[in-house]
Write a protein that holds these residues in place. Sequence first.
Motif, mmCIF file in Angstrom:
data_model
loop_
_atom_site.group_PDB
_atom_site.id
_atom_site.type_symbol
_atom_site.label_atom_id
_atom_site.label_comp_id
_atom_site.label_asym_id
_atom_site.label_seq_id
_atom_site.Cartn_x
_atom_site.Cartn_y
_atom_site.Cartn_z
ATOM 1 N N VAL A 38 0.846 -1.195 0.000
ATOM 2 C CA VAL A 38 0.000 0.000 0.000
ATOM 3 C C VAL A 38 0.882 1.246 0.000
ATOM 4 O O VAL A 38 0.646 2.183 -0.759
ATOM 5 C CB VAL A 38 -0.978 -0.002 1.193
ATOM 6 N N ARG A 39 1.917 1.264 0.861
ATOM 7 C CA ARG A 39 2.830 2.409 0.917
ATOM 8 C C ARG A 39 3.479 2.646 -0.446
ATOM 9 O O ARG A 39 3.484 3.766 -0.959
ATOM 10 C CB ARG A 39 3.907 2.171 1.980
ATOM 11 N N GLN A 40 4.001 1.615 -1.041
ATOM 12 C CA GLN A 40 4.663 1.763 -2.338
ATOM 13 C C GLN A 40 3.675 2.155 -3.431
ATOM 14 O O GLN A 40 4.030 2.914 -4.341
ATOM 15 C CB GLN A 40 5.402 0.473 -2.694
ATOM 16 N N SER A 41 2.463 1.686 -3.332
ATOM 17 C CA SER A 41 1.441 2.048 -4.311
ATOM 18 C C SER A 41 1.095 3.532 -4.210
ATOM 19 O O SER A 41 0.957 4.217 -5.232
ATOM 20 C CB SER A 41 0.189 1.195 -4.087
ATOM 21 N N ILE A 42 0.980 4.039 -2.989
ATOM 22 C CA ILE A 42 0.689 5.458 -2.801
ATOM 23 C C ILE A 42 1.837 6.312 -3.341
ATOM 24 O O ILE A 42 1.605 7.321 -4.018
ATOM 25 C CB ILE A 42 0.404 5.757 -1.314
ATOM 26 N N ALA A 66 12.266 7.995 -2.679
ATOM 27 C CA ALA A 66 11.038 8.517 -2.079
ATOM 28 C C ALA A 66 10.556 7.600 -0.959
ATOM 29 O O ALA A 66 10.144 8.070 0.109
ATOM 30 C CB ALA A 66 9.955 8.678 -3.143
ATOM 31 N N ASP A 67 10.616 6.295 -1.187
ATOM 32 C CA ASP A 67 10.228 5.328 -0.166
ATOM 33 C C ASP A 67 11.149 5.434 1.046
ATOM 34 O O ASP A 67 10.701 5.443 2.191
ATOM 35 C CB ASP A 67 10.265 3.917 -0.753
ATOM 36 N N GLY A 74 9.753 8.838 9.646
ATOM 37 C CA GLY A 74 8.573 8.475 10.422
ATOM 38 C C GLY A 74 7.265 8.517 9.665
ATOM 39 O O GLY A 74 6.224 8.835 10.228
ATOM 40 N N GLY A 75 7.321 8.232 8.369
ATOM 41 C CA GLY A 75 6.094 8.246 7.570
ATOM 42 C C GLY A 75 5.694 9.638 7.131
ATOM 43 O O GLY A 75 4.513 9.927 6.973
ATOM 44 N N SER A 76 6.674 10.483 6.884
ATOM 45 C CA SER A 76 6.397 11.867 6.485
ATOM 46 C C SER A 76 6.058 11.952 4.996
ATOM 47 O O SER A 76 6.917 11.750 4.135
ATOM 48 C CB SER A 76 7.602 12.753 6.785
ATOM 49 N N PHE A 77 4.806 12.284 4.718
ATOM 50 C CA PHE A 77 4.380 12.498 3.334
ATOM 51 C C PHE A 77 5.147 13.675 2.734
ATOM 52 O O PHE A 77 5.541 13.650 1.570
ATOM 53 C CB PHE A 77 2.869 12.754 3.288
ATOM 54 N N LYS A 78 5.364 14.700 3.535
ATOM 55 C CA LYS A 78 6.081 15.894 3.090
ATOM 56 C C LYS A 78 7.499 15.548 2.628
ATOM 57 O O LYS A 78 7.935 15.979 1.560
ATOM 58 C CB LYS A 78 6.125 16.921 4.228
ATOM 59 N N LYS A 79 8.225 14.746 3.408
ATOM 60 C CA LYS A 79 9.600 14.360 3.037
ATOM 61 C C LYS A 79 9.594 13.501 1.774
ATOM 62 O O LYS A 79 10.476 13.620 0.925
ATOM 63 C CB LYS A 79 10.282 13.622 4.184
ATOM 64 N N SER A 83 11.325 14.583 -1.780
ATOM 65 C CA SER A 83 12.219 13.669 -2.480
ATOM 66 C C SER A 83 11.811 13.524 -3.948
ATOM 67 O O SER A 83 12.663 13.567 -4.842
ATOM 68 C CB SER A 83 12.214 12.299 -1.796
ATOM 69 N N LEU A 84 10.521 13.373 -4.199
ATOM 70 C CA LEU A 84 10.046 13.257 -5.588
ATOM 71 C C LEU A 84 10.293 14.540 -6.379
ATOM 72 O O LEU A 84 10.767 14.494 -7.523
ATOM 73 C CB LEU A 84 8.548 12.947 -5.622
#
Length: 94
Positions: A38-42, A66-67, A74-79, A83-84
């Motif tokens: 799921v994480r990699q898919s997002i 990015a992963d 810690g699961g930062s969407f922002k980081k 990265s992307l």
Amino acid sequence: EYPFDTSGKITGTGEAGINGPVKDANELVTKLAKSTRVRQSIIRHCFRYWMGRNETFTDSPTLIAADKAYLENGGSFKKMLISLLTSDSFLYRK
């Protein structure tokens, strides 16, 4: 007043600890949040959205970075997004 059956079942993920029954939406979300797929898919969907294209084999380092950024912060969407958006895939996109 009728009771709602909010139970369900996750199948076919191929990940130990993810498949199985769930009693409600909260348990479903909690289990899916622990899923590597799921994480990699997002992350892959974020890549496609911000790059405006599907990923190719040469984008592998970008997706891996990015992963890694997500996990190491810690699961930062922002980081992960930073990265992307600072990757060669984004900066030199065609």
